[in-house]
Design a protein around this motif. Structure first.
Motif, PDB file in Angstrom:
ATOM      1  N   ALA A  74       0.720  -1.177  -0.030  1.00 58.71           N
ATOM      2  CA  ALA A  74      -0.035   0.015   0.256  1.00 58.71           C
ATOM      3  C   ALA A  74       0.814   1.348  -0.077  1.00 58.71           C
ATOM      4  N   ALA A  75       1.962   1.278   0.694  1.00 57.08           N
ATOM      5  CA  ALA A  75       2.897   2.408   0.817  1.00 57.08           C
ATOM      6  C   ALA A  75       3.361   2.550  -0.372  1.00 57.08           C
ATOM      7  N   ALA A  76       3.681   1.415  -1.138  1.00 52.53           N
ATOM      8  CA  ALA A  76       4.416   1.463  -2.608  1.00 52.53           C
ATOM      9  C   ALA A  76       3.740   2.193  -3.628  1.00 52.53           C
ATOM     10  N   ASP A  77       2.403   1.962  -3.379  1.00 52.52           N
ATOM     11  CA  ASP A  77       1.336   2.407  -4.461  1.00 52.52           C
ATOM     12  C   ASP A  77       0.597   3.512  -4.041  1.00 52.52           C
ATOM     13  N   SER A  78       1.366   4.366  -2.896  1.00 53.99           N
ATOM     14  CA  SER A  78       0.455   5.494  -2.340  1.00 53.99           C
ATOM     15  C   SER A  78       1.250   6.710  -3.127  1.00 53.99           C
ATOM     16  N   ALA A  79       2.350   6.238  -3.952  1.00 55.30           N
ATOM     17  CA  ALA A  79       3.016   7.464  -4.553  1.00 55.30           C
ATOM     18  C   ALA A  79       3.265   7.232  -6.006  1.00 55.30           C
ATOM     19  N   ASP A  80       3.614   8.164  -6.762  1.00 53.25           N
ATOM     20  CA  ASP A  80       3.677   7.917  -8.115  1.00 53.25           C
ATOM     21  C   ASP A  80       5.502   8.075  -8.351  1.00 53.25           C
ATOM     22  N   GLU A  81       6.090   8.804  -7.995  1.00 57.63           N
ATOM     23  CA  GLU A  81       7.533   9.013  -8.074  1.00 57.63           C
ATOM     24  C   GLU A  81       8.315   7.953  -7.163  1.00 57.63           C
ATOM     25  N   VAL A  82       9.309   7.554  -8.063  1.00 60.52           N
ATOM     26  CA  VAL A  82      10.087   6.528  -7.321  1.00 60.52           C
ATOM     27  C   VAL A  82      10.505   6.685  -5.888  1.00 60.52           C
ATOM     28  N   ASP A  83      11.318   7.747  -5.935  1.00 61.25           N
ATOM     29  CA  ASP A  83      11.764   8.240  -4.669  1.00 61.25           C
ATOM     30  C   ASP A  83      10.746   8.395  -3.565  1.00 61.25           C
ATOM     31  N   ALA A  84       9.832   8.861  -4.002  1.00 62.59           N
ATOM     32  CA  ALA A  84       8.660   9.067  -2.904  1.00 62.59           C
ATOM     33  C   ALA A  84       8.026   7.605  -2.370  1.00 62.59           C
ATOM     34  N   LYS A  85       7.814   6.737  -3.352  1.00 63.89           N
ATOM     35  CA  LYS A  85       7.629   5.357  -3.063  1.00 63.89           C
ATOM     36  C   LYS A  85       8.619   4.796  -1.982  1.00 63.89           C
ATOM     37  N   PHE A  86       9.883   5.103  -2.271  1.00 64.37           N
ATOM     38  CA  PHE A  86      10.933   4.718  -1.392  1.00 64.37           C
ATOM     39  C   PHE A  86      10.851   5.103  -0.152  1.00 64.37           C
ATOM     40  N   ARG A  87      10.689   6.432   0.159  1.00 66.59           N
ATOM     41  CA  ARG A  87      10.338   6.947   1.308  1.00 66.59           C
ATOM     42  C   ARG A  87       9.157   6.457   2.222  1.00 66.59           C
ATOM     43  N   ALA A  88       8.229   6.463   1.372  1.00 62.20           N
ATOM     44  CA  ALA A  88       6.801   5.959   2.194  1.00 62.20           C
ATOM     45  C   ALA A  88       6.902   4.404   2.507  1.00 62.20           C
ATOM     46  N   ILE A  89       7.700   3.547   1.818  1.00 61.25           N
ATOM     47  CA  ILE A  89       7.995   2.104   2.558  1.00 61.25           C
ATOM     48  C   ILE A  89       8.668   2.364   3.668  1.00 61.25           C
ATOM     49  N   GLY A  90       9.671   3.349   3.773  1.00 60.89           N
ATOM     50  CA  GLY A  90      10.755   3.221   4.805  1.00 60.89           C
ATOM     51  C   GLY A  90      10.053   3.762   5.864  1.00 60.89           C
ATOM     52  N   VAL A  91       9.067   4.877   5.781  1.00 60.66           N
ATOM     53  CA  VAL A  91       8.123   5.156   6.972  1.00 60.66           C
ATOM     54  C   VAL A  91       7.330   4.332   7.456  1.00 60.66           C
ATOM     55  N   GLU A  92       6.735   3.679   6.516  1.00 62.30           N
ATOM     56  CA  GLU A  92       5.636   2.643   6.776  1.00 62.30           C
ATOM     57  C   GLU A  92       6.338   1.315   7.511  1.00 62.30           C
ATOM     58  N   TYR A  93       7.438   1.089   7.279  1.00 60.09           N
ATOM     59  CA  TYR A  93       8.366   0.149   7.763  1.00 60.09           C
ATOM     60  C   TYR A  93       8.301   0.322   9.557  1.00 60.09           C
ATOM     61  N   ILE A  94       8.951   1.596   9.731  1.00 61.63           N
ATOM     62  CA  ILE A  94       8.948   2.016  11.215  1.00 61.63           C
ATOM     63  C   ILE A  94       7.766   2.073  11.763  1.00 61.63           C
ATOM     64  N   ARG A  95       6.817   2.561  11.126  1.00 58.06           N
ATOM     65  CA  ARG A  95       5.354   2.863  11.611  1.00 58.06           C
ATOM     66  C   ARG A  95       5.062   1.155  12.305  1.00 58.06           C
TER      67      ARG A  95
END
Lengths: 193, 193
Positions: A74-95
């Motif tokens: 879901a985090a990966a799908d939440s953004a369009d840009e690759v680096d935004a996906k990347f960050r979203a995954i990282g934040v979601e991991y910690i969350r």
DNA sequence: TGTACATCAGTGAACGCGCGTTCACTGATGTAC
DNA sequence: TGTACATCAGTGAACGCGCGTTCACTGATGTAC
């Protein structure tokens, strides 16, 4: 569903109990008997379902990885840009690590589950796959010429390290910052080693 | 030193035994009685020295942090350039985790020691100080304008994540690489998140 | 040089506890006829 | 519609185990005089 004998969904009730125990008393306090007690069931019922203690914990870890994988996707799908996906995954991991601490601890501690369990293997590889597919969609330029596997490991290690240091209380010894402010700062400061 | 009654250096013998137990059977197998058995001493002797189980483990963690701090300092001193110091510390961190796994696990798991112990606090802060002082000696340019604390946390999280993922056996599920080849690759791939 | 004494390291028996596992069992459910 | 039976979920008593902690003790050591 009868009130007494046949529980109906004992398996899930037991796994829920495991989560509670870890939340309240830590991973060391998990036992078949305590899980049974909380599920309101005789102490030999858990063995009936899971075989033994490690079986129960492995089932718990599997359930954790299922939710985890979905949240990563879901985090990966939440953004369009690759680096935004990347960050979203990282934040979601910690969350996930913080919100679902009981799962996280059992999922990533080898002595707390049976890593050889086929279903466990499968569902944990799937989670990693989400990260890998994001990294693989990066251009050579975005990767700075790095090997994609190494880039994925690097990102994974960073967030995993933050999560575990935080959960173990080591970080709070050194900084008063709120975790997600810290994460933000660390992501920005992620300088070249 | 007499052969029997007075051991001479029981304290260290017990801590050595703790290391052996963890090496062989994992952190969950540590007990006052098993440590006593291995030190060839009555089962109530450890309590005499350490008060209780958590006291023994905290002493073990302290000893670990002492060696750890020295190794971090030696790594920092082994290079002249700041970024070489930085790398040396990172590699040494992971090397310590692998070579001294028993220490590492007790040092960084909050339920395995008493973090409130003043000596523990002191010696663990000292270790972190080595990293901080290297980061603080970096120029603003070298830091890319990042906050030094965040830069330190970032580096720490990266190597800590690698070390724990490796020790937990999670990494070997995904890569066949030798750990230090992987570390090398990850350090080079440490792309901006 | 010898003796008395305080100190401290380590003993060993005893306690109660919670645990995992086993096993013959019983109660509920659904299906075949 | 009713009965027989197989299946499976959950029971509860029993077992042996290793553990942490306590406590009155004893053996060795060193120091004061």
């Amino acid at each position: 569903m009868s009130d007494n004998y046949h529980h109906g969904d004992l398996q899930n009730a037991l796994l829920h109990a495991v989560g509670e125990i870890i939340e309240e008393k830590g991973v060391g306090a998990v036992s078949l008997r305590e899980a049974a007690r909380r599920a309101g069931v005789s102490h030999s019922a858990p063995a009936h379902h899971f075989g033994d203690k490690i079986g129960m914990l492995t089932a718990f870890a599997r359930k954790g990885f299922e939710e985890f994988g979905q949240r990563m996707q879901a985090a990966a799908d939440s953004a369009d840009e690759v680096d935004a996906k990347f960050r979203a995954i990282g934040v979601e991991y910690i969350r996930f690590a913080v919100e679902r601490r009981p799962y996280f601890e059992v999922m990533f501690r080898s002595e707390m589950h049976d890593s050889a369990d086929p279903d466990f293997k499968c569902v944990s590889k799937d989670s990693f796959g989400v990260l890998m597919s994001v990294v693989e969609s990066m251009s050579a330029e975005e990767l700075n010429g790095a090997d994609p596997m190494h880039a994925a490991m690097s990102a994974w290690a960073l967030v995993h390290g933050l999560a575990t240091l935080w959960l173990d209380g080591t970080l709070s010894q050194f900084t008063d910052e709120d975790l997600f402010t810290l994460v933000q700062g660390v992501f920005e400061a992620d300088i070249k080693v």
